[in-house]
Write a protein that holds these residues in place. Structure first.
Motif, PDB file in Angstrom:
ATOM      1  N   ARG A 122      54.251  37.686  33.713  1.00 19.62           N
ATOM      2  CA  ARG A 122      54.594  36.822  32.721  1.00 19.62           C
ATOM      3  C   ARG A 122      55.464  37.661  31.471  1.00 19.62           C
ATOM      4  N   VAL A 123      56.427  37.044  31.277  1.00 15.52           N
ATOM      5  CA  VAL A 123      57.431  37.832  30.023  1.00 15.52           C
ATOM      6  C   VAL A 123      58.055  36.830  29.151  1.00 15.52           C
ATOM      7  N   HIS A 124      58.264  37.407  27.887  1.00 19.57           N
ATOM      8  CA  HIS A 124      58.910  36.593  27.129  1.00 19.57           C
ATOM      9  C   HIS A 124      60.018  37.298  26.476  1.00 19.57           C
ATOM     10  N   VAL A 125      61.053  36.524  25.950  1.00 14.71           N
ATOM     11  CA  VAL A 125      62.259  36.943  25.513  1.00 14.71           C
ATOM     12  C   VAL A 125      62.490  37.579  24.068  1.00 14.71           C
ATOM     13  N   ALA A 126      63.126  38.652  23.829  1.00 16.34           N
ATOM     14  CA  ALA A 126      63.284  39.217  22.464  1.00 16.34           C
ATOM     15  C   ALA A 126      64.570  39.543  22.570  1.00 16.34           C
ATOM     16  N   PHE A 127      65.290  39.785  21.418  1.00 15.80           N
ATOM     17  CA  PHE A 127      66.638  40.145  21.135  1.00 15.80           C
ATOM     18  C   PHE A 127      66.632  41.189  20.236  1.00 15.80           C
ATOM     19  N   THR A 128      67.766  42.151  20.932  1.00 18.09           N
ATOM     20  CA  THR A 128      68.124  43.346  20.014  1.00 18.09           C
ATOM     21  C   THR A 128      69.601  43.419  19.641  1.00 18.09           C
ATOM     22  N   GLU A 129      69.879  44.052  18.539  1.00 14.33           N
ATOM     23  CA  GLU A 129      71.245  44.199  18.284  1.00 14.33           C
ATOM     24  C   GLU A 129      71.998  45.304  18.944  1.00 14.33           C
ATOM     25  N   GLN A 130      72.775  45.328  19.367  1.00 19.08           N
ATOM     26  CA  GLN A 130      73.737  46.211  20.157  1.00 19.08           C
ATOM     27  C   GLN A 130      75.080  46.086  19.968  1.00 19.08           C
ATOM     28  N   ASP A 131      75.503  47.048  19.142  1.00 14.92           N
ATOM     29  CA  ASP A 131      77.187  47.132  18.854  1.00 14.92           C
ATOM     30  C   ASP A 131      77.582  46.064  18.298  1.00 14.92           C
ATOM     31  N   GLY A 132      76.857  45.288  17.497  1.00 16.27           N
ATOM     32  CA  GLY A 132      77.260  43.797  16.768  1.00 16.27           C
ATOM     33  C   GLY A 132      76.936  42.653  17.484  1.00 16.27           C
ATOM     34  N   MET A 133      76.101  42.924  18.789  1.00 11.79           N
ATOM     35  CA  MET A 133      76.070  41.672  19.659  1.00 11.79           C
ATOM     36  C   MET A 133      74.610  41.768  20.008  1.00 11.79           C
ATOM     37  N   SER A 134      74.025  40.366  19.765  1.00 10.05           N
ATOM     38  CA  SER A 134      72.679  40.266  20.192  1.00 10.05           C
ATOM     39  C   SER A 134      72.261  40.019  21.566  1.00 10.05           C
ATOM     40  N   VAL A 135      71.631  40.971  21.848  1.00  9.98           N
ATOM     41  CA  VAL A 135      71.446  41.020  23.404  1.00  9.98           C
ATOM     42  C   VAL A 135      69.956  40.769  24.006  1.00  9.98           C
ATOM     43  N   PRO A 136      69.599  39.836  24.778  1.00 11.29           N
ATOM     44  CA  PRO A 136      68.251  39.415  25.195  1.00 11.29           C
ATOM     45  C   PRO A 136      67.708  40.459  26.147  1.00 11.29           C
ATOM     46  N   ARG A 137      66.377  40.933  25.514  1.00 15.59           N
ATOM     47  CA  ARG A 137      65.538  41.776  26.744  1.00 15.59           C
ATOM     48  C   ARG A 137      64.206  41.059  26.768  1.00 15.59           C
ATOM     49  N   TRP A 138      63.539  41.737  27.653  1.00 16.82           N
ATOM     50  CA  TRP A 138      62.301  40.966  28.169  1.00 16.82           C
ATOM     51  C   TRP A 138      60.988  41.762  27.736  1.00 16.82           C
ATOM     52  N   LEU A 139      59.942  41.377  27.291  1.00 19.55           N
ATOM     53  CA  LEU A 139      58.449  41.860  26.866  1.00 19.55           C
ATOM     54  C   LEU A 139      57.641  41.426  27.633  1.00 19.55           C
ATOM     55  N   LEU A 140      56.573  42.184  28.352  1.00 22.75           N
ATOM     56  CA  LEU A 140      55.295  41.613  28.987  1.00 22.75           C
ATOM     57  C   LEU A 140      54.712  40.652  27.745  1.00 22.75           C
TER      58      LEU A 140
END
Length: 143
Positions: A122-140
């Protein structure tokens, strides 16, 4: 690191991501309403050009994964091997999003011990800022 290049159909996905929201395109035609990803101008079910963006819970499960090893592009090689996962969305199991499984939104791509990676996790989304763009990543997900 390579960034996504938003096109006209996918631009709203990235606009919502900048707000910390995971949204998926849906048909807005009466009687249809089917979710679709990747975004496109026409519904593959009813051929309507009407669409809306529905908020997802941000929860899912690891459907598949791979651990890329060099040779890779230099920015990626420095963090390899790392986890790339396909996430099956809890709200829409027929939709799968690619991303990275990490220990924290801003953690390096290789931050998660590969021994913790499992199909079905099971995972849930988290967002990170990367060069001015918000990119989804996943966390357990925690129990």
């Amino acid at each position: 690191m390579l960034l996504p290049v938003p096109d006209e159909d996918g631009a709203p996905f990235w606009e919502y991501a900048a707000r910390g929201e995971l949204r998926v395109q849906a048909c807005a035609a009466p009687g249809c309403g089917k979710l679709r990803f990747p975004p496109r101008p026409c519904c593959p079910h009813c051929q309507s050009f009407e669409s809306e963006w529905r908020l997802m819970s941000g929860k899912g499960r690891v459907w598949s994964y791979v651990r890329p090893h060099p040779p890779l592009l230099p920015a990626y090689a420095a963090q390899a091997p790392y986890n790339v996962i396909l996430v099956e969305l809890a709200d829409a199991p027929h939709i799968r999003l690619a991303g990275n499984l990490v220990t924290a939104p801003d953690a390096p791509l290789d931050s998660l011990d590969p021994a913790r990676l499992r199909i079905g996790a099971r995972v849930h989304v988290a967002f990170t800022e990367q060069d001015g763009m918000s990119v989804p990543r996943w966390l357990l997900a925690t129990s």
